[in-house]
Write a protein that holds these residues in place. Sequence first.
Motif, PDB file in Angstrom:
ATOM      1  N   PHE A   1       0.853  -1.203   0.000  1.00  0.00           N
ATOM      2  CA  PHE A   1       0.000   0.000   0.000  1.00  0.00           C
ATOM      3  C   PHE A   1       0.874   1.232   0.000  1.00  0.00           C
ATOM      4  CE2 PHE A   1       0.715   0.071   4.538  1.00  0.00           C
ATOM      5  CZ  PHE A   1       0.649  -1.268   4.908  1.00  0.00           C
ATOM      6  N   GLN A   2       0.558   2.150  -0.873  1.00  0.00           N
ATOM      7  CA  GLN A   2       1.364   3.340  -1.080  1.00  0.00           C
ATOM      8  C   GLN A   2       0.488   4.570  -0.985  1.00  0.00           C
ATOM      9  OE1 GLN A   2       4.865   3.764  -1.945  1.00  0.00           O
ATOM     10  NE2 GLN A   2       4.831   1.799  -0.904  1.00  0.00           N
ATOM     11  N   MET A   3       1.125   5.712  -1.064  1.00  0.00           N
ATOM     12  CA  MET A   3       0.366   6.946  -0.915  1.00  0.00           C
ATOM     13  C   MET A   3       0.786   7.958  -1.977  1.00  0.00           C
ATOM     14  SD  MET A   3      -0.524   8.827   2.568  1.00  0.00           S
ATOM     15  CE  MET A   3      -1.614  10.228   2.615  1.00  0.00           C
ATOM     16  N   ILE A   4      -0.171   8.761  -2.433  1.00  0.00           N
ATOM     17  CA  ILE A   4       0.118   9.902  -3.304  1.00  0.00           C
ATOM     18  C   ILE A   4      -0.331  11.135  -2.539  1.00  0.00           C
ATOM     19  CG2 ILE A   4      -0.337  11.012  -5.524  1.00  0.00           C
ATOM     20  CD1 ILE A   4      -1.242   8.277  -6.542  1.00  0.00           C
TER      21      ILE A   4
ATOM     22  N   PRO B   1      -5.123  14.302  -4.540  1.00  0.00           N
ATOM     23  CA  PRO B   1      -4.060  14.300  -5.542  1.00  0.00           C
ATOM     24  C   PRO B   1      -4.225  15.355  -6.630  1.00  0.00           C
ATOM     25  CG  PRO B   1      -5.560  12.486  -5.917  1.00  0.00           C
ATOM     26  CD  PRO B   1      -5.981  13.116  -4.631  1.00  0.00           C
ATOM     27  N   VAL B   2      -5.391  15.924  -6.794  1.00  0.00           N
ATOM     28  CA  VAL B   2      -5.560  16.902  -7.888  1.00  0.00           C
ATOM     29  C   VAL B   2      -5.881  18.304  -7.406  1.00  0.00           C
ATOM     30  CG1 VAL B   2      -6.243  15.168  -9.566  1.00  0.00           C
ATOM     31  CG2 VAL B   2      -8.004  16.347  -8.261  1.00  0.00           C
ATOM     32  N   SER B   3      -6.030  18.505  -6.086  1.00  0.00           N
ATOM     33  CA  SER B   3      -6.539  19.817  -5.671  1.00  0.00           C
ATOM     34  C   SER B   3      -5.495  20.917  -5.790  1.00  0.00           C
ATOM     35  CB  SER B   3      -7.130  19.767  -4.264  1.00  0.00           C
ATOM     36  OG  SER B   3      -6.201  19.230  -3.377  1.00  0.00           O
ATOM     37  N   ALA B   4      -4.210  20.579  -5.899  1.00  0.00           N
ATOM     38  CA  ALA B   4      -3.205  21.634  -6.063  1.00  0.00           C
ATOM     39  C   ALA B   4      -2.937  21.926  -7.537  1.00  0.00           C
ATOM     40  CB  ALA B   4      -1.908  21.225  -5.362  1.00  0.00           C
TER      41      ALA B   4
END
Lengths: 321, 322
Positions: A93-96, A181-184
Amino acid sequence: MSLLKVNNLKVYFPVKHGLFSRVKAHVKAVDGVSLHIEPGETLGLVGESGCGKTTLGRSIIRLIEPTSGTVEFDGEQITELSGGELRSSRRKFQMIFQDPYSSLNPRMTVGQIIGEAIDIHHLAANSVAKEARVQELLKAVGLDPIYAQRYPHEFSGGQRQRIGIARALAVEPKLIVCDEPVSALDVSVQAQIINLLKDLQVQKGLAYLFIAHDLAVVEHISQRVMVMYLGKVVELADSQKVCREPKHPYSQALISAVPVVDPDSKRQRIILPGDVPSPIDPPTGCVFHPRCPVAEARCKVESPALREITPGHWAACHLAK
Amino acid sequence: MPLLDIQDLHLEFGTGADAVRAVDGLSLTIAEGETLGLVGESGCGKSVTALSITRLVPAPPARYTSGRILLDGKDVLKMEQSKLRHIRGKMVSYIFQEPGSSLNPVFRVGSQIKESLQLHRPEMATDSEVIRLLKLVGIPAPELRIKDYPHQMSGGMQQRIMIAMALASEPRLLVADEPTTALDVTIQAQILDLLRDLKQRLRMSILLITHNLGIVGDIADRVAVMYAGQVVELAPARDLLQRPLHPYTQALMNSVPKLGREAGRLQSIPGTVPAVGAFPSGCRFHPRCPKAQPDCSKKVPELIEVEPSRFVRCPYWSHGKL
């Protein structure tokens, strides 16, 4: 069997005061959350800032130690693992992260950033194999393989987020926790990343825990959506059900507050009074009752449990039908 | 005569060969009582445009190379510093994205609002006027809250304080630069509701800068879409949202997922927003444009009125080819 099973997870942060840092109170960031994610599924997690969605995402993969509760991943109790065992199961399990500017080490090349995880988990036999793997990953996220030699500052926000995704994919995980992941990113670039995440999910059978505050994005990418308020789950159902027929008054207000592009839409906007209360001293009974437009006397006293209102549609409200 | 009339504004940073043009030939008008939405992605020049209305972009490093900014008929670019002080914060007030960093943390909010009153309406610099303003922006128990420091308030409350400060001078134009971007959706709805209400009650003009097309549909009368320092489309809000004409506006609308719609694949715009100073030749959108023609990279398109009160910067629209 579920890929991820979270049972009654609680994360409390102590609030310290005074000379000897006495613990005065606790911030109940996550207060008894249970959820499950199937292989290849996307569970969306929405809520306003301070509702505990990031803390929940991080505590599931033990970047933050949970106070109590269990996390079972692929048949393994994550919450009981120690040092080395935890490290080896983190491969799965990984994180972005949200900010592609601060989540990449500026002093490492893209190749080193992606290759680091491959080294740690001994996934490549030699440096040639590692390089080939890095190039393959860059191609998978839509970047030119020659970028492996470059540094993060040479890339735009969208490209950096692709590097972050390639880094997460390097160890062939089964679950990726995507924290905003897309809000910035710029609006025109958001769609590229959302499409990329969807394509990768189909190709590699990934499961996502997709955390975001933008309901439209969450509805678009998720099969099921969970709405959080003050550390608690208030609603959980298929994404279309949550977004079209929300049962909980908070979800209803949240959805009605999203500005719509269509000038002809005749939606009734529910404007919630006040602000989200402090999680140090949450309201009694239902935590939403001080802002709830339909609250009754018992809402101030009794805390509603998450119950199945219609098949597969869960809400934590005394009045939901 | 419109309240604000920007004509062919050019704004550059740097000098000589290093000069980059952040705003390139921008023309806009805002009528009395009108709300204009200015939409664009980061780096398109929308904030610089907003600040240049009262010449708040420091020069140097900036240079207003040509154009006129007429505020109520007077050219801001030719005004003396002393005259500008009567305009800044008085005729034109600003609210910004981050209310937390726009308020002074060491003064009580009441005295910060009073400061604005002392500067612009000294005869009204009283507690009762401050309380009236706080009531106007919907702050509960204003008598108690004037004693608060900014950190004791939430983001939504802080933004209301900013709005109260901006309204203290009874401005004719309120410039709101991404006023809700830092706020949660439910709080955003409260602030937009407040702005809509104030606009009607006070009959002031608003320039609303945002990257969110949904907000524009909510509150604006007309919309200008900016890309790479230029206005690419200008139209009444309703028409623009129902039937965008410029390929960039179309692509922007198609790339945002819409709540409650069938989830197909999003139409993304390839590439990234060009950096200031590295704008492509010809039409600045052509490298990313799905409808680009061979000569789009050479000819610089003009903003042309293609239908009554609808302006588009795309030659293929005016030729009726798209």
